[in-house]
Design an enzyme around this catalytic site. Structure first.
Site, PDB file in Angstrom:
ATOM      1  N   GLU A  82       0.851  -1.195   0.000  1.00 27.04           N
ATOM      2  CA  GLU A  82       0.000   0.000   0.000  1.00 27.04           C
ATOM      3  C   GLU A  82       0.883   1.240   0.000  1.00 27.04           C
ATOM      4  O   GLU A  82       1.683   1.446   0.906  1.00 27.04           O
ATOM      5  CB  GLU A  82      -0.897  -0.022   1.257  1.00 27.04           C
ATOM      6  N   ARG A 107       0.480  10.566   1.065  1.00 22.74           N
ATOM      7  CA  ARG A 107       0.754  11.569   2.094  1.00 22.74           C
ATOM      8  C   ARG A 107       1.896  12.481   1.707  1.00 22.74           C
ATOM      9  O   ARG A 107       2.472  13.155   2.550  1.00 22.74           O
ATOM     10  CB  ARG A 107       1.081  10.879   3.428  1.00 22.74           C
ATOM     11  N   THR A 116      -4.642   6.027   2.264  1.00 24.09           N
ATOM     12  CA  THR A 116      -4.938   7.408   2.667  1.00 24.09           C
ATOM     13  C   THR A 116      -5.679   8.145   1.536  1.00 24.09           C
ATOM     14  O   THR A 116      -5.415   9.322   1.268  1.00 24.09           O
ATOM     15  CB  THR A 116      -3.665   8.181   3.105  1.00 24.09           C
ATOM     16  N   LYS A 146     -11.031  -2.012   6.595  1.00 21.95           N
ATOM     17  CA  LYS A 146      -9.847  -1.729   7.413  1.00 21.95           C
ATOM     18  C   LYS A 146     -10.352  -1.433   8.831  1.00 21.95           C
ATOM     19  O   LYS A 146     -11.409  -0.816   8.992  1.00 21.95           O
ATOM     20  CB  LYS A 146      -9.138  -0.519   6.802  1.00 21.95           C
TER      21      LYS A 146
HETATM   22  C1  3PG Z   1      -2.426   3.761   8.239  1.00 23.90           C
HETATM   23  O1  3PG Z   1      -2.521   4.649   7.419  1.00 23.90           O
HETATM   24  O2  3PG Z   1      -2.988   2.668   8.096  1.00 23.90           O
HETATM   25  C2  3PG Z   1      -1.665   4.005   9.489  1.00 23.90           C
HETATM   26  O3  3PG Z   1      -1.068   5.239   9.485  1.00 23.90           O
HETATM   27  C3  3PG Z   1      -0.664   2.950   9.749  1.00 23.90           C
HETATM   28  O4  3PG Z   1      -0.409   2.971  11.074  1.00 23.90           O
HETATM   29  P1  3PG Z   1       1.024   2.584  11.630  1.00 23.90           P
HETATM   30  O5  3PG Z   1       1.951   3.635  11.148  1.00 23.90           O
HETATM   31  O6  3PG Z   1       0.859   2.550  13.119  1.00 23.90           O
HETATM   32  O7  3PG Z   1       1.385   1.219  11.075  1.00 23.90           O
END
Ligand code: 3PG
Length: 215
Positions: A46, A50, A74, A134
């Site tokens: 994924e 960002r 995101t 999710k």
């Molecule tokens: C996401 O976008 O799924 C989270 O920011 C991931 O979270 P993590 O950085 O704690 O793995």
């Protein structure tokens, strides 16, 4: 991604139930990281939107290795969904449940994983026809006990917990039959050398094998 590709995604995640996140602004680094993850056994990736060049990274990964399954994470807006699709995203992940994004993906057979953290959100996703969501942010939204409670009532819903997953708690999440896969950024620490990333991927796979001996 066609229905057949959706099956491919399911098959990959059944054998390697981990979705590493790539948050790189530099496309070359994104490719290097993706290839290191693949060398470590993880081929569903994924790329999170960002940074300015995230989509260039996604596109570059797809061009570099046609065997990887690469999604966009995101994804907050319909415009970002359109841009992600143009860049070749094969699945879509959002931190929350935005009906128009989920509906468009469902209508066009694009695998989509919208984020949920309450029973109401799971039920809304279920009513829309989604069977995989999710669970975000997993560690703050109740973690393993919350997923157990969801599984008791949403019997055919599968979850991809993300947010606070690490090598330390991965086994607990993957032990739950309702968990399709775990996602996270712990596999791709900023600035890590490819060997380190590859090692983290291998470690995660070894943990998955403990949690799911027959997987
Ligand atoms: C996401 O976008 O799924 C989270 O920011 C991931 O979270 P993590 O950085 O704690 O793995």
């Amino acid at each position: 991604m066609s229905g057949t590709c959706l099956e491919q995604l399911d098959t990959r995640l059944a054998t390697a139930p981990i979705v590493p996140l790539i948050a790189e602004n530099d496309a070359e680094r994104a490719v290097e990281t993706a290839l290191a993850l693949k060398a470590g056994g993880l081929s569903v990736i994924e790329v999170v939107l960002r940074s300015e060049n995230a989509l260039a990274g996604l596109d570059a990964i797809r061009c570099a290795d046609a065997d990887l399954i690469v999604g966009a994470g995101t994804v907050l807006t319909l415009d970002q969904l359109a841009a992600a699709r143009s860049a070749g995203a094969q699945f879509i992940v959002s931190p929350g449940l935005l009906d128009p994004i989920a509906e468009l993906c469902l209508a066009e057979n694009i695998p989509v994983f919208p984020g949920v953290m309450t029973a109401g959100e799971v039920q809304r996703a279920y009513a829309m026809g989604l069977r995989t969501v999710k669970f975000f942010p997993a560690s703050l939204a109740g973690g393993v006990p919350m997923l157990k409670a969801f599984a008791a009532v949403f019997r055919d819903m599968r979850f991809m917990p993300t947010g606070g997953i690490s090598a330390g708690n991965l086994v607990d999440y993957l032990a739950l039959p309702s968990v399709l896969a775990c996602g996270g950024s712990w596999l791709t620490p900023r600035g890590a050398e490819p060997e380190v990333t590859q090692g983290l991927a291998r470690e995660a796979l070894a943990i998955a094998a403990t949690a799911r001996p027959s997987g």
